[in-house]
Design a protein around this motif. Sequence first.
Motif, short mmCIF file in Angstrom:
data_model
loop_
_atom_site.label_atom_id
_atom_site.label_comp_id
_atom_site.label_asym_id
_atom_site.label_seq_id
_atom_site.Cartn_x
_atom_site.Cartn_y
_atom_site.Cartn_z
N HIS A 1 0.83 -1.20 0.00
CA HIS A 1 0.00 0.00 0.00
C HIS A 1 0.86 1.26 0.00
O HIS A 1 2.01 1.23 0.44
N LEU A 2 0.29 2.36 -0.48
CA LEU A 2 0.92 3.68 -0.56
C LEU A 2 2.13 3.68 -1.50
O LEU A 2 3.11 4.39 -1.28
N ILE A 3 2.04 2.87 -2.55
CA ILE A 3 3.02 2.87 -3.64
C ILE A 3 2.25 3.19 -4.93
O ILE A 3 1.15 2.66 -5.15
N ASP A 4 2.82 4.07 -5.77
CA ASP A 4 2.18 4.45 -7.03
C ASP A 4 0.80 5.05 -6.83
O ASP A 4 -0.15 4.73 -7.54
N ILE A 5 0.68 5.97 -5.87
CA ILE A 5 -0.65 6.52 -5.58
C ILE A 5 -0.87 7.92 -6.13
O ILE A 5 -2.01 8.38 -6.21
N ILE A 6 0.22 8.63 -6.52
CA ILE A 6 0.03 9.96 -7.09
C ILE A 6 0.95 10.16 -8.29
O ILE A 6 1.94 9.44 -8.47
N ASP A 7 0.61 11.16 -9.10
CA ASP A 7 1.43 11.53 -10.25
C ASP A 7 2.62 12.37 -9.77
O ASP A 7 2.50 13.09 -8.77
N PRO A 8 3.75 12.31 -10.47
CA PRO A 8 4.90 13.13 -10.06
C PRO A 8 4.65 14.63 -10.04
O PRO A 8 5.41 15.37 -9.40
N ALA A 9 3.61 15.09 -10.72
CA ALA A 9 3.30 16.52 -10.70
C ALA A 9 2.52 16.91 -9.45
O ALA A 9 2.33 18.10 -9.18
N GLU A 10 2.07 15.94 -8.68
CA GLU A 10 1.28 16.19 -7.49
C GLU A 10 2.17 16.16 -6.24
O GLU A 10 3.32 15.74 -6.30
N THR A 11 1.60 16.58 -5.12
CA THR A 11 2.33 16.55 -3.86
C THR A 11 1.59 15.67 -2.86
O THR A 11 0.38 15.45 -2.97
N TYR A 12 2.35 15.17 -1.90
CA TYR A 12 1.80 14.28 -0.87
C TYR A 12 2.46 14.66 0.45
O TYR A 12 3.68 14.72 0.54
N SER A 13 1.66 14.94 1.45
CA SER A 13 2.19 15.49 2.70
C SER A 13 2.24 14.44 3.80
O SER A 13 1.63 13.37 3.71
N ALA A 14 2.95 14.79 4.87
CA ALA A 14 3.00 13.93 6.04
C ALA A 14 1.61 13.78 6.65
O ALA A 14 1.26 12.71 7.18
N ALA A 15 0.80 14.84 6.57
CA ALA A 15 -0.57 14.76 7.09
C ALA A 15 -1.40 13.76 6.29
O ALA A 15 -2.17 12.97 6.86
N GLN A 16 -1.24 13.78 4.96
CA GLN A 16 -1.95 12.80 4.14
C GLN A 16 -1.47 11.39 4.45
O GLN A 16 -2.27 10.45 4.54
N PHE A 17 -0.15 11.24 4.62
CA PHE A 17 0.37 9.91 4.95
C PHE A 17 -0.24 9.41 6.26
O PHE A 17 -0.67 8.26 6.36
N ARG A 18 -0.28 10.25 7.27
CA ARG A 18 -0.80 9.83 8.56
C ARG A 18 -2.24 9.33 8.44
O ARG A 18 -2.59 8.26 8.95
N ALA A 19 -3.07 10.11 7.75
CA ALA A 19 -4.47 9.72 7.58
C ALA A 19 -4.58 8.42 6.79
O ALA A 19 -5.34 7.51 7.16
N ASP A 20 -3.83 8.32 5.70
CA ASP A 20 -3.90 7.12 4.87
C ASP A 20 -3.38 5.89 5.61
O ASP A 20 -3.99 4.81 5.55
N ALA A 21 -2.26 6.04 6.31
CA ALA A 21 -1.66 4.89 7.00
C ALA A 21 -2.56 4.39 8.13
O ALA A 21 -2.75 3.17 8.29
N LEU A 22 -3.12 5.31 8.92
CA LEU A 22 -4.01 4.88 10.00
C LEU A 22 -5.24 4.17 9.45
O LEU A 22 -5.68 3.15 9.99
N GLY A 23 -5.79 4.70 8.35
CA GLY A 23 -6.93 4.04 7.73
C GLY A 23 -6.60 2.64 7.23
O GLY A 23 -7.36 1.68 7.44
#
Length: 315
Positions: free
Chosen positions: A64-86
């Motif tokens: 999980h959490l591999i290949d989830i966004i395009d290189p033109a997009e950004t992904y934050s620590a806050a998004q990671f926390r929410a995604d990982a806990l879910g």
Amino acid sequence: MTDSTLPVACLLGPTASGKTAAALAFAARHPVEIVSVDSALVYREMDIGTAKPSAAERAAAPHHLIDIIDPAETYSAAQFRADALGLVGEIVARGKAPLLVGGTMLYYKALTQGLNDLPAADPDVRVTLDADAARDGWPALHARLAAVDPETAARLAPNDSQRIQRALEIFMLSGQPMSALLAAPRVTEEYVPYRFVPVALEPSDRAVLHRRIEARFDAMLALGFIDEVKRLRARGDLDVSMPSMRCVGYRQAWEYLDGATGYDAMRDKSIFATRQLCKQQLTWLRAMPERVVIYCCRADATEQAVEAVERVMDF
């Protein structure tokens, strides 16, 4: 043991420490799903330079959490926390063991300690800082940061553009140094019914890890890493200021393809940058007194790591 203290193993370590091998060895023995803790693996089309697990490796266990966004997009620590806990909750509900694996320590810190109340990114401020850096150079902005936030500047290299920019941005938006905001009480939005236990793959001899890093980057070059960066450049919507292209190796390859450096210099700079990343990762790890240490240069490191994860997860 109650659900409120459900232990979740987190296999952490610097680059080239053997995390993937240990995770797959564990997956060969137990019903597990792997959650990536890696800020580079989130990007699609960036496979070689990120040492992304192969299709065969990812088929051995759900990842999980591999290949989830395009290189033109950004992904934050806050998004990671929410995604990982879910994801951890979903994996537990499926009756499988979640295993967190990676080396992005900021993500792990956000997951386990919550989030600071830091201002969001501001495109206008970043444009201003990028223009200043283009005129004066990042070392000059590092000196500017040292004047307002010496604690943060002391732990950043003078050319660490991404982190220098973020620290200056935070000061410009909040009027407070990032170090002070990071020291403030953390904001946690929900009760977390898990106890995350770090199992750290660390070198007893850093020179051995340095040789692994060099060999791995040479293997990436042989696999076509430069062609991968050429394809990303050819899209036309990416540039070297984006977080994806600031990943170690990609920035250096981009400069090489721009003609700013030669091939040998690109290789040397990439290896040096990877070693610096390794040093930062180890600094983060060694600040965790609760971690279980596995010496990654030992011949039996994979087996030792698997057994440590088994103890954490009560297998």
